[in-house]
Scaffold this motif. Structure first.
Motif, PDB file in Angstrom:
ATOM      1  N   UNK A 134       0.766  -1.317   0.100  1.00  0.00           N
ATOM      2  CA  UNK A 134       0.013   0.093   0.074  1.00  0.00           C
ATOM      3  C   UNK A 134       0.691   1.177   0.037  1.00  0.00           C
ATOM      4  N   UNK A 135       2.120   1.432  -0.106  1.00  0.00           N
ATOM      5  CA  UNK A 135       2.759   2.405  -0.759  1.00  0.00           C
ATOM      6  C   UNK A 135       3.229   3.022   0.980  1.00  0.00           C
ATOM      7  N   UNK A 136       3.470   2.530   1.720  1.00  0.00           N
ATOM      8  CA  UNK A 136       3.136   3.107   3.569  1.00  0.00           C
ATOM      9  C   UNK A 136       4.555   2.889   3.920  1.00  0.00           C
ATOM     10  N   UNK A 137       5.096   3.523   4.131  1.00  0.00           N
ATOM     11  CA  UNK A 137       6.294   3.822   4.917  1.00  0.00           C
ATOM     12  C   UNK A 137       6.758   3.000   6.114  1.00  0.00           C
ATOM     13  N   UNK A 138       7.504   2.510   6.333  1.00  0.00           N
ATOM     14  CA  UNK A 138       7.976   1.471   7.368  1.00  0.00           C
ATOM     15  C   UNK A 138       9.189   1.141   8.219  1.00  0.00           C
ATOM     16  N   UNK A 139       9.103   0.461   8.806  1.00  0.00           N
ATOM     17  CA  UNK A 139      10.596   0.606   9.712  1.00  0.00           C
ATOM     18  C   UNK A 139      10.234  -0.896  10.236  1.00  0.00           C
ATOM     19  N   UNK A 140      11.674  -0.996  10.668  1.00  0.00           N
ATOM     20  CA  UNK A 140      11.653  -2.457  11.648  1.00  0.00           C
ATOM     21  C   UNK A 140      12.786  -1.594  13.270  1.00  0.00           C
ATOM     22  N   UNK A 141      12.024  -1.379  14.709  1.00  0.00           N
ATOM     23  CA  UNK A 141      13.014  -1.309  15.443  1.00  0.00           C
ATOM     24  C   UNK A 141      12.959  -2.529  16.515  1.00  0.00           C
ATOM     25  N   UNK A 142      14.320  -2.840  16.493  1.00  0.00           N
ATOM     26  CA  UNK A 142      14.405  -4.776  16.458  1.00  0.00           C
ATOM     27  C   UNK A 142      14.839  -4.790  18.312  1.00  0.00           C
ATOM     28  N   UNK A 143      13.552  -5.031  19.058  1.00  0.00           N
ATOM     29  CA  UNK A 143      13.871  -4.822  20.063  1.00  0.00           C
ATOM     30  C   UNK A 143      15.289  -5.896  21.171  1.00  0.00           C
ATOM     31  N   UNK A 144      15.496  -7.248  20.308  1.00  0.00           N
ATOM     32  CA  UNK A 144      16.762  -7.628  20.385  1.00  0.00           C
ATOM     33  C   UNK A 144      17.909  -7.480  20.260  1.00  0.00           C
ATOM     34  N   UNK A 145      18.134  -5.777  19.890  1.00  0.00           N
ATOM     35  CA  UNK A 145      19.030  -4.341  19.785  1.00  0.00           C
ATOM     36  C   UNK A 145      19.504  -4.359  20.718  1.00  0.00           C
ATOM     37  N   UNK A 146      18.874  -3.657  21.811  1.00  0.00           N
ATOM     38  CA  UNK A 146      18.539  -3.280  22.644  1.00  0.00           C
ATOM     39  C   UNK A 146      18.451  -3.942  24.485  1.00  0.00           C
ATOM     40  N   UNK A 147      19.573  -3.298  25.347  1.00  0.00           N
ATOM     41  CA  UNK A 147      19.177  -3.806  26.732  1.00  0.00           C
ATOM     42  C   UNK A 147      18.412  -4.063  27.166  1.00  0.00           C
ATOM     43  N   UNK A 148      17.721  -2.497  27.644  1.00  0.00           N
ATOM     44  CA  UNK A 148      16.769  -2.766  28.271  1.00  0.00           C
ATOM     45  C   UNK A 148      15.706  -2.160  27.481  1.00  0.00           C
ATOM     46  N   UNK A 149      14.303  -2.233  28.121  1.00  0.00           N
ATOM     47  CA  UNK A 149      13.375  -2.576  28.096  1.00  0.00           C
ATOM     48  C   UNK A 149      12.954  -0.609  27.345  1.00  0.00           C
ATOM     49  N   UNK A 150      14.138   0.273  28.446  1.00  0.00           N
ATOM     50  CA  UNK A 150      13.541   1.401  28.975  1.00  0.00           C
ATOM     51  C   UNK A 150      14.173   2.361  27.452  1.00  0.00           C
ATOM     52  N   UNK A 151      15.598   1.441  27.243  1.00  0.00           N
ATOM     53  CA  UNK A 151      15.652   1.953  25.509  1.00  0.00           C
ATOM     54  C   UNK A 151      15.568   1.693  24.901  1.00  0.00           C
ATOM     55  N   UNK A 152      15.084   0.566  24.253  1.00  0.00           N
ATOM     56  CA  UNK A 152      13.790  -0.030  23.370  1.00  0.00           C
ATOM     57  C   UNK A 152      13.406   1.232  23.031  1.00  0.00           C
ATOM     58  N   UNK A 153      12.229   1.668  24.472  1.00  0.00           N
ATOM     59  CA  UNK A 153      11.257   2.649  23.868  1.00  0.00           C
ATOM     60  C   UNK A 153      11.561   3.849  23.653  1.00  0.00           C
ATOM     61  N   UNK A 154      12.307   3.502  24.192  1.00  0.00           N
ATOM     62  CA  UNK A 154      12.879   5.775  23.750  1.00  0.00           C
ATOM     63  C   UNK A 154      13.130   5.544  22.155  1.00  0.00           C
ATOM     64  N   UNK A 155      13.858   4.505  21.520  1.00  0.00           N
ATOM     65  CA  UNK A 155      13.828   4.473  19.861  1.00  0.00           C
ATOM     66  C   UNK A 155      12.943   3.960  20.026  1.00  0.00           C
ATOM     67  N   UNK A 156      11.767   3.763  19.913  1.00  0.00           N
ATOM     68  CA  UNK A 156      10.478   3.060  19.298  1.00  0.00           C
ATOM     69  C   UNK A 156       9.298   4.822  19.542  1.00  0.00           C
ATOM     70  N   UNK A 157       9.678   5.026  19.974  1.00  0.00           N
ATOM     71  CA  UNK A 157       8.811   6.803  20.375  1.00  0.00           C
ATOM     72  C   UNK A 157       9.396   7.786  19.550  1.00  0.00           C
ATOM     73  N   UNK A 158      10.940   7.772  19.122  1.00  0.00           N
ATOM     74  CA  UNK A 158      11.246   8.795  18.816  1.00  0.00           C
ATOM     75  C   UNK A 158      10.748   8.623  16.621  1.00  0.00           C
ATOM     76  N   UNK A 159      11.141   6.520  16.520  1.00  0.00           N
ATOM     77  CA  UNK A 159      10.603   6.568  15.495  1.00  0.00           C
ATOM     78  C   UNK A 159       9.057   6.931  14.926  1.00  0.00           C
ATOM     79  N   UNK A 160       8.231   6.459  16.027  1.00  0.00           N
ATOM     80  CA  UNK A 160       6.636   7.159  15.824  1.00  0.00           C
ATOM     81  C   UNK A 160       6.518   8.374  15.580  1.00  0.00           C
ATOM     82  N   UNK A 161       7.479   9.518  16.352  1.00  0.00           N
ATOM     83  CA  UNK A 161       7.482  10.877  16.330  1.00  0.00           C
ATOM     84  C   UNK A 161       8.265  11.311  15.447  1.00  0.00           C
TER      85      UNK A 161
END
Length: 217
Positions: free
Chosen positions: A54-81
């Protein structure tokens, strides 16, 4: 996409059938908004292929690349924003989110859960309903808060439980309802008809009951 359309970001972890239902409703004009981004915590899932088709932009933010849940969520939030979203949709996103993340998107972050909340929070909901001998089962769309599957309910749909059901057959019946009620709630959000307040959920300035909107529409 016109300037007055709401911007929707969808988070997925798998097949993306609810993503498809929302995209279809948007493209058919039933939702005054467009999915502008899809984010997955896993690569090689079919939901990402749906976005591509559907020509929608997409990306993968792989949780396995982060040591903590907090670090992952910070990057995920930035991707969403980065998409400047009006609405953030969890559609089979299999992550427990931190309080900081949830608070960042409070009031515009919703999830769909395969049970009639507050029953069966967490996993294996269909089998748990069968094991309990329930006569009805279903799904719930709710605002996300810091409690797992504990946010205020917006809308529920019920299905009967038949004597010959197994978890798969019951899940299929629930999925049909998910694909009906989730786009409807997204529509309400895009229309700014839903508000999350300290005392509950308001639709068209009316406080909804604990189990969400109850009238037929």
């Amino acid at each position: 996409m016109t300037a007055n359309k709401a911007r929707i970001v969808v988070l997925i972890s798998g097949n993306g059938s609810n993503l498809q239902a929302i995209v279809d409703a948007s493209e058919a004009g039933r939702i005054p908004g467009s999915v502008v981004g899809v984010i997955s915590n896993k690569a090689d899932v079919y939901g990402l292929e749906r976005a591509k088709l559907h020509n929608i932009d997409s990306q993968v933010v792989d949780h396995k690349q982060f040591e903590t849940r907090e670090e992952y969520d910070e990057v995920l939030a930035a991707a969403i924003e980065s998409y400047q979203p009006d609405v953030v949709i969890l559609a089979g996103f299999m992550r427990i989110l931190t309080a900081k993340f949830v608070n960042t998107f409070t009031g515009r972050l919703v999830n769909i859960h395969p049970s009639l909340l507050p029953k069966y929070q967490g996993l294996n909901t269909h089998q748990r309903a069968l094991d309990a001998g329930d006569e009805e089962h279903g799904c719930s769309v709710h605002f996300v808060n810091e409690q797992l599957d504990g946010g205020p309910v917006i809308l529920q749909a019920k299905v009967p439980v038949f004597s010959d059901d197994d978890a798969d057959s019951l899940a299929q019946r629930v999925h049909v309802q998910e694909h009906l009620i989730y786009p409807l709630v997204v529509k309400w959000l895009c229309e700014k008809r839903l508000r999350l307040q300290s005392d509950g959920v308001y639709l068209d300035n009316s406080l909804l009951p604990e189990q969400g909107y109850a009238n037929d529409e």
